[in-house]
Design a protein around this motif. Structure first.
Motif, PDB file in Angstrom:
ATOM      1  N   ALA A   1       3.862   1.325 -21.853  1.00 44.14           N
ATOM      2  CA  ALA A   1       4.847   0.981 -22.869  1.00 44.14           C
ATOM      3  C   ALA A   1       5.509   2.254 -23.381  1.00 44.14           C
ATOM      4  O   ALA A   1       4.937   3.344 -23.317  1.00 44.14           O
ATOM      5  CB  ALA A   1       4.182   0.240 -24.026  1.00 44.14           C
ATOM      6  N   ARG A   2       6.702   2.110 -23.919  1.00 41.79           N
ATOM      7  CA  ARG A   2       7.387   3.250 -24.520  1.00 41.79           C
ATOM      8  C   ARG A   2       6.797   3.560 -25.897  1.00 41.79           C
ATOM      9  O   ARG A   2       6.217   2.690 -26.553  1.00 41.79           O
ATOM     10  CB  ARG A   2       8.882   2.955 -24.640  1.00 41.79           C
ATOM     11  N   ASP A   3       6.980   4.795 -26.318  1.00 37.64           N
ATOM     12  CA  ASP A   3       6.451   5.247 -27.610  1.00 37.64           C
ATOM     13  C   ASP A   3       7.409   4.847 -28.732  1.00 37.64           C
ATOM     14  O   ASP A   3       8.104   5.671 -29.322  1.00 37.64           O
ATOM     15  CB  ASP A   3       6.259   6.766 -27.572  1.00 37.64           C
ATOM     16  N   THR A   4       7.429   3.538 -29.020  1.00 34.84           N
ATOM     17  CA  THR A   4       8.274   2.989 -30.085  1.00 34.84           C
ATOM     18  C   THR A   4       7.369   2.305 -31.105  1.00 34.84           C
ATOM     19  O   THR A   4       6.216   1.977 -30.792  1.00 34.84           O
ATOM     20  CB  THR A   4       9.291   1.978 -29.526  1.00 34.84           C
ATOM     21  N   PRO A   5       7.831   2.069 -32.322  1.00 31.70           N
ATOM     22  CA  PRO A   5       6.974   1.480 -33.366  1.00 31.70           C
ATOM     23  C   PRO A   5       6.356   0.155 -32.940  1.00 31.70           C
ATOM     24  O   PRO A   5       7.054  -0.802 -32.596  1.00 31.70           O
ATOM     25  CB  PRO A   5       7.937   1.292 -34.543  1.00 31.70           C
ATOM     26  N   GLY A   6       5.024   0.088 -32.957  1.00 35.08           N
ATOM     27  CA  GLY A   6       4.318  -1.133 -32.587  1.00 35.08           C
ATOM     28  C   GLY A   6       4.154  -1.319 -31.097  1.00 35.08           C
ATOM     29  O   GLY A   6       3.510  -2.278 -30.665  1.00 35.08           O
ATOM     30  N   PHE A   7       4.782  -0.446 -30.281  1.00 31.83           N
ATOM     31  CA  PHE A   7       4.715  -0.550 -28.824  1.00 31.83           C
ATOM     32  C   PHE A   7       5.215  -1.937 -28.389  1.00 31.83           C
ATOM     33  O   PHE A   7       6.282  -2.357 -28.825  1.00 31.83           O
ATOM     34  CB  PHE A   7       3.320  -0.223 -28.304  1.00 31.83           C
ATOM     35  N   ILE A   8       4.449  -2.672 -27.580  1.00 30.58           N
ATOM     36  CA  ILE A   8       4.903  -4.002 -27.141  1.00 30.58           C
ATOM     37  C   ILE A   8       4.257  -5.095 -27.996  1.00 30.58           C
ATOM     38  O   ILE A   8       4.929  -5.860 -28.682  1.00 30.58           O
ATOM     39  CB  ILE A   8       4.577  -4.239 -25.650  1.00 30.58           C
ATOM     40  N   VAL A   9       2.925  -5.146 -27.969  1.00 29.84           N
ATOM     41  CA  VAL A   9       2.216  -6.286 -28.551  1.00 29.84           C
ATOM     42  C   VAL A   9       2.374  -6.343 -30.064  1.00 29.84           C
ATOM     43  O   VAL A   9       2.681  -7.396 -30.633  1.00 29.84           O
ATOM     44  CB  VAL A   9       0.728  -6.252 -28.153  1.00 29.84           C
ATOM     45  N   ASN A  10       2.184  -5.222 -30.746  1.00 29.36           N
ATOM     46  CA  ASN A  10       2.273  -5.266 -32.212  1.00 29.36           C
ATOM     47  C   ASN A  10       3.700  -5.450 -32.697  1.00 29.36           C
ATOM     48  O   ASN A  10       3.913  -5.921 -33.809  1.00 29.36           O
ATOM     49  CB  ASN A  10       1.637  -4.012 -32.822  1.00 29.36           C
ATOM     50  N   ARG A  11       4.673  -5.084 -31.887  1.00 28.38           N
ATOM     51  CA  ARG A  11       6.065  -5.394 -32.251  1.00 28.38           C
ATOM     52  C   ARG A  11       6.292  -6.900 -32.156  1.00 28.38           C
ATOM     53  O   ARG A  11       6.875  -7.514 -33.047  1.00 28.38           O
ATOM     54  CB  ARG A  11       7.008  -4.636 -31.316  1.00 28.38           C
TER      55      ARG A  11
END
Length: 475
Positions: A190-200
């Protein structure tokens, strides 16, 4: 010279270190032992390590009973080394950090790991929402830092998110993927973004459910029942209890902040109040539901319907649900002037007195004292005193109310000192306490008898008063 090239096919480290022996750290250590690895489990608390070893051994025994362990639990557990000194991680080929979701703490841990661990070791963080790039920035070699996000409960959840930071070397990502597969997991990069995939994706699932409850549309039990009927294995509130309200809230706050206050990610007040009350879910015995077998004093009194959390924000006291999905509330204390159990300072049959703490010359207490006397309740006024210099209190106290205008910290210290001395049936009230009453109640010996008083001064002159009820109290 670091060697983080592509791993050989089937690469698996022989020895890993797990930093943090809480729920996630213990789960990661267990699956590593099941995979045949040697594990160093580090925590600063010997008691936390002891409890983690018990959980891990129990998990290994369950895995053996289901045919998912190739050896006896007693053999597997011998590969586990408990360590209070972080130096013990120095010989690991891979390190997985699972300390609390605090960026400063994680950065300090990674700076030390970067200094201790051999150049070829990869350093992975189990963060669920914090930027991997920010964690790696604390090291001299950010190229070997990668996110390796497991899900709770680790032994049961197959998914692992692999998150490269801005400087993570490709070979480190490949080694992290190989490690996840060696542990029996299904890695997704996953990319280093807030929450990644699942928590987003999960934020709307949790937050919309919390909004439904906050708006009085449904109870937690009704929401969960509907979601299970729709095909989900667990409803959002049962899942929050499993994950931990504090952990779930920390992720929600992190995602909200990283998206610069995007309204759709805004956390809900009722969850924050429950965390302040110590109702953290299954691990302490009470969250949105009660878990009597796991009860802890940290959880205060039995869980109430979360819709009542709004009362702590200063809503007017009035009728509410008798109890929430967690069970009935504790019995309420008798109000001042009502019949009730006599404390050591009251004589049987005598009316209970109201003690008012008020600044001299302000008249803040006059209307309330007059109203109490008209109702047949004796009222006594005392000037505020500095903490540690408590006066002798009059006999027969039913309730004590602090109306003083002193700084909130001083009033808090005085009220908590008073509360520790008073019999459990005496109510303790703070007028305009300078914040929510739930944290004040959480610090008390008997949290369910600490209340906040709101309204327009002079109190007692008008027809309405507000009671701020903490989550620890009954309806």
């Amino acid at each position: 010279m670091r060697n983080h090239g592509r791993p050989q096919p089937g690469w698996t480290p022989r020895r890993i270190a797990v930093i943090g022996a809480g729920t996630m750290g213990a789960g990661i250590a267990q699956v590593a032992l099941q995979a045949g690895l040697s594990v160093v489990l580090h925590d600063v608390s010997a008691e936390v390590l002891r409890r983690a070893r018990e959980r891990i051994f129990g998990g290994l025994a369950e895995a053996a009973a289901r045919g998912k362990l190739r050896e006896e639990p007693g053999v597997a557990i011998r590969r586990l080394t408990l360590a209070e000194d972080l130096q013990a991680a120095a010989g690991a080929e891979a390190v997985v950090e699972a300390v609390p979701e605090d960026l400063g703490l994680k950065q300090r841990v990674f700076a030390e790991l970067d200094r201790l661990c051999p150049p070829e070791a990869i350093l992975a963080t189990n963060t669920s929402s914090l930027p991997v790039t920010a964690i790696a920035r604390a090291t001299a070699h950010p190229g070997r830092v990668v996110g390796l996000h497991f899900f709770n409960p680790v032994p049961a959840m197959r998914l692992v998110e692999v998150i490269p930071g801005a400087a993570t070397e490709p070979g480190v990502v490949e080694r992290a993927v190989a490690l996840a597969r060696a542990l029996g997991k299904e890695p997704v990069v996953a990319r280093d973004t807030p929450g990644f995939i699942v928590n987003r994706i999960a934020r709307p699932f949790y937050l919309e459910a919390l909004r439904l409850v906050a708006e009085g549309v449904a109870t937690p039990e009704q929401v969960d029942r509907a979601m299970v009927a729709a095909g989900f294995r667990m409803g959002p509130f049962a899942l929050i209890d499993l994950v931990g309200l504090d952990v779930n809230l920390a992720v929600s706050e992190s995602v909200y902040q990283q998206y610069y206050g995007e309204p759709r990610f805004r956390p809900q007040l009722i969850q924050a109040r429950m965390v302040q009350a110590g109702r953290l879910g299954r691990k302490v015995g009470a969250g949105f539901y009660a878990y009597p077998g796991a009860y802890s004093r940290e959880a205060a009194s039995p869980a109430r319907d979360a819709t009542s959390a709004g009362r702590d924000a200063g809503t007017a006291a009035g009728p509410g649900p008798a109890h929430g999905p967690a069970g009935p509330p504790p019995a309420a204390h008798p109000p001042a002037g009502a019949a009730g159990p006599a404390g050591p300072w009251s004589a049987p049959g005598e009316p209970l007195a109201l003690v008012l703490i008020a600044d001299p010359g302000t008249g803040d207490e006059a209307a309330l004292a007059d109203a109490a006397r008209r109702a047949g309740v004796p009222a006594v006024t005392l000037p505020p005193w500095p903490p540690g210099k408590e006066p002798d209190l009059p006999p027969g106290i039913g309730a004590i109310l602090d109306l003083s205008r002193q700084e909130p910290g001083i009033r808090r210290e005085r009220l908590l000192a008073l509360e520790s001395r008073l019999p459990p049936e005496v109510l303790v009230l703070a007028a305009h306490p300078g914040g929510p009453v739930t944290p004040l109640a959480a610090a008390a010996r008997y949290p369910d008898r600490v209340l906040a008083l709101g309204g327009l001064p002079p109190y007692g002159a008008g027809g309405a008063l507000e009671l701020g009820v903490p989550l620890q109290a009954g309806a």
